[in-house]
Scaffold this active site. Structure first.
Site, PDB file in Angstrom:
ATOM      1  N   CYS A  75     -13.073   9.901 -17.295  1.00  0.00           N
ATOM      2  CA  CYS A  75     -12.347  10.012 -16.428  1.00  0.00           C
ATOM      3  C   CYS A  75     -11.532  11.179 -17.009  1.00  0.00           C
ATOM      4  O   CYS A  75     -11.160  11.787 -18.109  1.00  0.00           O
ATOM      5  CB  CYS A  75     -10.494   9.639 -16.504  1.00  0.00           C
ATOM      6  SG  CYS A  75      -9.364  10.544 -15.430  1.00  0.00           S
ATOM      7  N   ASN A 170     -19.431   7.232 -16.071  1.00  0.00           N
ATOM      8  CA  ASN A 170     -18.816   6.636 -14.536  1.00  0.00           C
ATOM      9  C   ASN A 170     -19.623   7.129 -13.952  1.00  0.00           C
ATOM     10  O   ASN A 170     -20.693   8.245 -13.267  1.00  0.00           O
ATOM     11  CB  ASN A 170     -18.041   6.686 -14.056  1.00  0.00           C
ATOM     12  CG  ASN A 170     -17.591   8.370 -13.866  1.00  0.00           C
ATOM     13  OD1 ASN A 170     -17.778   9.274 -14.531  1.00  0.00           O
ATOM     14  ND2 ASN A 170     -15.903   8.273 -13.741  1.00  0.00           N
ATOM     15  N   HIS A 172     -21.624   8.386  -9.947  1.00  0.00           N
ATOM     16  CA  HIS A 172     -21.214   9.151  -8.993  1.00  0.00           C
ATOM     17  C   HIS A 172     -22.924   9.401  -7.042  1.00  0.00           C
ATOM     18  O   HIS A 172     -23.628   9.182  -8.768  1.00  0.00           O
ATOM     19  CB  HIS A 172     -21.001  10.707  -9.235  1.00  0.00           C
ATOM     20  CG  HIS A 172     -20.143  10.410 -10.086  1.00  0.00           C
ATOM     21  ND1 HIS A 172     -17.919  10.796  -9.443  1.00  0.00           N
ATOM     22  CD2 HIS A 172     -18.950   9.879 -11.598  1.00  0.00           C
ATOM     23  CE1 HIS A 172     -17.197  11.151 -10.141  1.00  0.00           C
ATOM     24  NE2 HIS A 172     -18.144  10.605 -11.504  1.00  0.00           N
ATOM     25  N   GLU A 221     -12.579   8.162  -4.594  1.00  0.00           N
ATOM     26  CA  GLU A 221     -13.507   7.145  -6.191  1.00  0.00           C
ATOM     27  C   GLU A 221     -13.224   5.551  -6.583  1.00  0.00           C
ATOM     28  O   GLU A 221     -12.245   4.986  -5.117  1.00  0.00           O
ATOM     29  CB  GLU A 221     -12.239   7.730  -7.905  1.00  0.00           C
ATOM     30  CG  GLU A 221     -11.455   9.778  -7.779  1.00  0.00           C
ATOM     31  CD  GLU A 221     -10.766   9.559  -8.965  1.00  0.00           C
ATOM     32  OE1 GLU A 221     -10.990   8.146  -9.316  1.00  0.00           O
ATOM     33  OE2 GLU A 221     -10.401  11.075  -9.169  1.00  0.00           O
ATOM     34  N   CYS A 230     -11.194  14.982  -9.255  1.00  0.00           N
ATOM     35  CA  CYS A 230     -12.014  14.146  -9.764  1.00  0.00           C
ATOM     36  C   CYS A 230     -12.788  14.972 -10.803  1.00  0.00           C
ATOM     37  O   CYS A 230     -13.669  15.707 -10.443  1.00  0.00           O
ATOM     38  CB  CYS A 230     -12.578  12.965  -9.037  1.00  0.00           C
ATOM     39  SG  CYS A 230     -13.235  11.926  -9.991  1.00  0.00           S
ATOM     40  N   GLY A 233     -15.984  13.329 -10.841  1.00  0.00           N
ATOM     41  CA  GLY A 233     -16.739  14.070  -9.440  1.00  0.00           C
ATOM     42  C   GLY A 233     -17.174  16.046  -9.479  1.00  0.00           C
ATOM     43  O   GLY A 233     -18.095  15.280  -8.909  1.00  0.00           O
TER      44      GLY A 233
HETATM   45  N1  LIG Z   1     -12.182   6.571 -10.602  1.00  0.00           N
HETATM   46  C1  LIG Z   1     -13.105   6.601 -11.210  1.00  0.00           C
HETATM   47  C2  LIG Z   1     -12.086   7.192 -12.892  1.00  0.00           C
HETATM   48  C3  LIG Z   1     -11.230   8.344 -13.081  1.00  0.00           C
HETATM   49  C4  LIG Z   1     -12.044   9.653 -12.989  1.00  0.00           C
HETATM   50  C5  LIG Z   1     -11.559  10.401 -12.320  1.00  0.00           C
HETATM   51  N2  LIG Z   1     -10.272  10.269 -12.070  1.00  0.00           N
HETATM   52  C6  LIG Z   1     -11.565  12.169 -12.924  1.00  0.00           C
HETATM   53  O1  LIG Z   1     -11.099  13.069 -13.081  1.00  0.00           O
HETATM   54  O2  LIG Z   1     -13.013  11.789 -13.588  1.00  0.00           O
HETATM   55  C7  LIG Z   1     -14.408   5.875 -11.915  1.00  0.00           C
HETATM   56  O3  LIG Z   1     -13.975   4.094 -11.439  1.00  0.00           O
HETATM   57  O4  LIG Z   1     -15.540   5.855 -12.031  1.00  0.00           O
END
Ligand SMILES: N[C@H](CCC[C@H](N)C(=O)O)C(=O)O
Length: 287
Positions: A75, A170, A172, A221, A230, A233
């Site tokens: 995150c 994570n 995307h 998200e 994000c 993101g």
């Molecule tokens: N929802 C994201 C985690 C939080 C990412 C986001 N809040 C950031 O600032 O990178 C996931 O499930 O991979």
């Protein structure tokens, strides 16, 4: 038992941050989900837990739980809140900190102006590693980018959505749209998030190119719905935009909740994320 937390946000992406060093933080997914609920709980997009790392030369471990109760790999906005938290709680003095996350180690730097720069490591560009199921899909190439056709709702075949698939630890799925404010974030976002070609689900990014150094971005998200910003993101969107030949580093990302700055020197290099981190209030609840 009273549990203390700190309410924070990074460009409007909001968090409950817990000191897991001086209190026992071990909740079930249902308990995390209730905590994140904006009516029946405290309310947040994610919950962050600060722990000591057992790795040599690494200062902390940082665990992240989405509003749906699931633990995730990274995150970016949360990493900035993390740095602010450990300094405000006097858990560390130095401003350059190494932090263990689920899949690796990131380095964070508290800048003199109070902003935080995060070394987000290099993006993973092999779609199958994201993971994304490419079976029977015919990709397209645009500049250095590989684009995948994704059937989303009625957008199938020649009308399939063209996505870049990028992991920042994570997953995307990023697409370019002409106007983020009119983009089908709330209709297509959930369909992409839970698309069967993403076995671990995915964060769905909608990017509007303003010019070579500026984009507007909305992200639906994984496990949280549309957030006001994000961090991972924003990194994935800028990587996709640079590979597609539309962007040049550094890029200013305008999210609904604020501004993020992303730098990337190219394939195999780290992505750097800079932005704000704000403490809103301290709280506690009985478990
Ligand atoms: N929802 C994201 C985690 C939080 C990412 C986001 N809040 C950031 O600032 O990178 C996931 O499930 O991979």
């Amino acid at each position: 038992m009273k549990i203390k937390f700190t309410k924070m946000h990074g460009a409007g992406n909001d968090f409950l941050v817990f000191n897991g060093i001086h209190q026992q933080i071990a909740f079930t997914p249902e308990q995390w989900k209730k905590l994140a609920d904006r009516r029946f709980g405290v309310g947040a997009d994610q919950m962050l837990v600060v722990e000591r790392s057992t790795l040599p030369e690494v200062d902390f471990r940082y665990r992240i739980f989405n509003a749906d109760g699931g633990e995730v790999e990274h995150c970016g906005n949360g990493a900035r809140a993390f740095v602010k938290f450990v300094h405000e709680k006097k858990l560390i003095k130095k401003t350059r900190i190494k932090v263990e996350i689920m899949k690796g180690i990131i380095e964070l730097n508290l800048e003199t102006d109070g902003s935080v720069t995060v070394d987000m490591n290099a993006p993973i560009l092999d779609a199958t590693q994201v993971p994304f199921d490419t079976t029977d899909l015919v990709s397209k190439t645009e500049a250095q980018a590989t684009l995948w056709p994704l059937n989303v709702g009625k957008k199938t075949g020649k009308s399939a959505v063209l996505i870049s698939v990028v992991s920042m630890g994570n997953p995307h799925a990023v697409q370019i749209v002409t106007d983020v404010d009119a983009a089908p974030v709330l209709t297509d976002g959930p369909l992409i998030e839970c698309h069967p070609r993403f076995p671990h689900h995915v964060n769905a990014g909608f990017m509007q190119i303003i010019d070579q150094h500026n984009i507007k971005l909305r992200v639906f998200e994984r496990g949280a719905g549309e957030t006001l910003a994000c961090g991972t993101g924003a990194c994935a969107a800028v990587v996709a935009g640079i590979l597609r030949g539309h962007l040049t580093s550094p890029v200013q990302v305008t999210a609904r909740g604020g501004e993020l700055t992303i730098s990337w020197a190219g394939v195999g290099q780290s992505v750097f994320l800079t932005g704000p981190a704000v403490t809103v209030f301290e709280g506690e609840f009985n478990l």
